[in-house]
Design an enzyme around this catalytic site. Structure first.
Site, PDB file in Angstrom:
ATOM      1  N   HIS A 153      51.955 -29.720  20.153  1.00 18.73           N
ATOM      2  CA  HIS A 153      51.947 -28.364  20.690  1.00 18.73           C
ATOM      3  C   HIS A 153      51.762 -27.298  19.610  1.00 18.73           C
ATOM      4  O   HIS A 153      51.863 -26.113  19.892  1.00 18.73           O
ATOM      5  CB  HIS A 153      53.232 -28.082  21.473  1.00 18.73           C
TER       6      HIS A 153
ATOM      7  N   ASP B  81      55.160 -32.990  21.250  1.00 19.25           N
ATOM      8  CA  ASP B  81      55.663 -31.612  21.384  1.00 19.25           C
ATOM      9  C   ASP B  81      55.312 -30.865  20.100  1.00 19.25           C
ATOM     10  O   ASP B  81      54.304 -31.158  19.479  1.00 19.25           O
ATOM     11  CB  ASP B  81      57.174 -31.647  21.674  1.00 19.25           C
TER      12      ASP B  81
END
Ligand SMILES: *[C@@H]1O[C@H](CO)[C@@H](O)[C@H](O)[C@H]1NC(C)=O
Ligand SMILES: *[C@@H]1O[C@H](CO)[C@@H](O)[C@H](O)[C@H]1NC(C)=O
Ligand SMILES: *[C@@H]1O[C@H](CO)[C@@H](O)[C@H](O)[C@H]1NC(C)=O
Length: 286
Positions: free
Chosen positions: A232, A209
């Site tokens: 991310h 993430d």
């Protein structure tokens, strides 16, 4: 000449033994086995209680290299009697290998430090959340620890966020390494909320993430020389969940690299939220 040497020696002696009144507390001396199989949580709690209750300038909780310690969800609470509490993490700490062996299934955090001003977590060691069987829990959660230093350590396979920092002022995080598989859900690298004067630099974050997530209530956050990816990217937010009020200001992101990330740096907001993200400067180019 002789006098100078003598003075020098006295100075060295003073620096080594006089200036810092530190005391070591080794988990092996408090009953930890370090075999990676036996639950060493109680020994860690005993060691913490001794270190935290000892006075002086600095108490050092030693987690020695060449040992692996199995730890259940645990809370290290302050404030401590010493001005600084250092966790010297040179060995490996592992979580139980699956959820059935987790002592407290409702725990949202594996290792938590709460209200320990002057906390330092340093060393060449690793915390291994063995998270792949249940990605739900934060590995290392640190709240209300002003003047926090984290350096050198590695975190792998966190069962959710690797490191989350909440309500801390004056934080320096450097030379850390965070790794989780690209497809592991919600494994933010470093998640920061309600904190100020946070410096994060010279670190490598490869996760599933956000490499770094800057949530509400943060001000004066400086992120420099981070190698991010896979992951991310670096995010401000997500801000304003459930119509909430969010405020983030004075964020500086410089000299970061993004390799195989889904995004670079961004500001994420929920529809319907209120507040601001102010004075955000992202200049990762060169
Ligand atoms: C951010 O941190 C880096 C590394 O410590 C430092 O060189 C730089 O001056 C800091 N920038 C700001 C705006 O504080
Ligand atoms: C980017 O990541 C890939 C896969 O992890 C790696 O093989 C490659 O060397 C990286 N590139 C740079 C410039 O770091
Ligand atoms: C943003 O940060 C860069 C790098 O530190 C600096 O050169 C630039 O002046 C900053 N921009 C603003 C608007 O503060």
């Amino acid at each position: 000449m002789m006098e100078r040497i003598l003075r020098f020696l006295i100075l060295v002696n003073f620096l080594c033994f006089g200036l810092v009144n530190g005391q070591n507390y080794n988990v092996l001396d408090f009953g930890a086995t370090g075999d990676g199989q036996t639950d060493d949580s109680n020994a860690f709690v005993k060691t913490w209680n001794a270190a935290c209750g000892g006075g002086g300038d600095i108490s050092i909780l030693l987690i020695p290299a060449e040992n692996t310690f199995l730890i259940q969800p645990i809370v290290f609470r302050g404030p401590c009697r010493s001005s600084n509490t250092k966790v010297q993490l040179d060995g490996i700490i592992v979580a139980p290998s699956n959820k059935e062996e987790w002592s407290n299934p409702s725990s949202r955090t594996w290792i938590k430090f709460s209200a320990v001003p002057g906390l330092m977590i340093v060393g060449s060691g690793t915390i291994n959340g063995r998270g792949s069987s249940f990605w739900e829990v934060r590995s290392l959660h640190i709240s209300q620890c002003d003047n926090l230093i984290i350096t050198g350590i590695t975190s792998i396979d966190s069962p959710r966020n690797h490191i989350s920092i909440a309500a801390c002022t004056n934080v320096a995080i450097s030379n850390i390494h965070l790794f989780a598989p690209e497809d592991s859900p919600n494994t933010d690298g470093i998640d920061i909320s309600r904190s100020s004067n946070v410096n994060i630099f010279d670190s490598t974050i490869q996760t599933g993430d956000d490499c770094i997530a800057i949530n509400t209530g943060n001000t004066n956050i400086n992120i420099t020389r981070i190698n991010c990816g896979p992951g991310h990217g670096i995010s401000v937010g997500s801000l304003g969940l459930n119509g909430g009020n969010a405020a983030v200001s004075d964020v500086q992101v410089t000299q970061c690299t993004f390799n195989q990330t889904t995004n670079g740096a961004r500001i994420k907001t929920w529809p319907g939220g209120q507040g601001y993200a102010r004075n955000i400067n992202i200049s990762c180019g060169d």
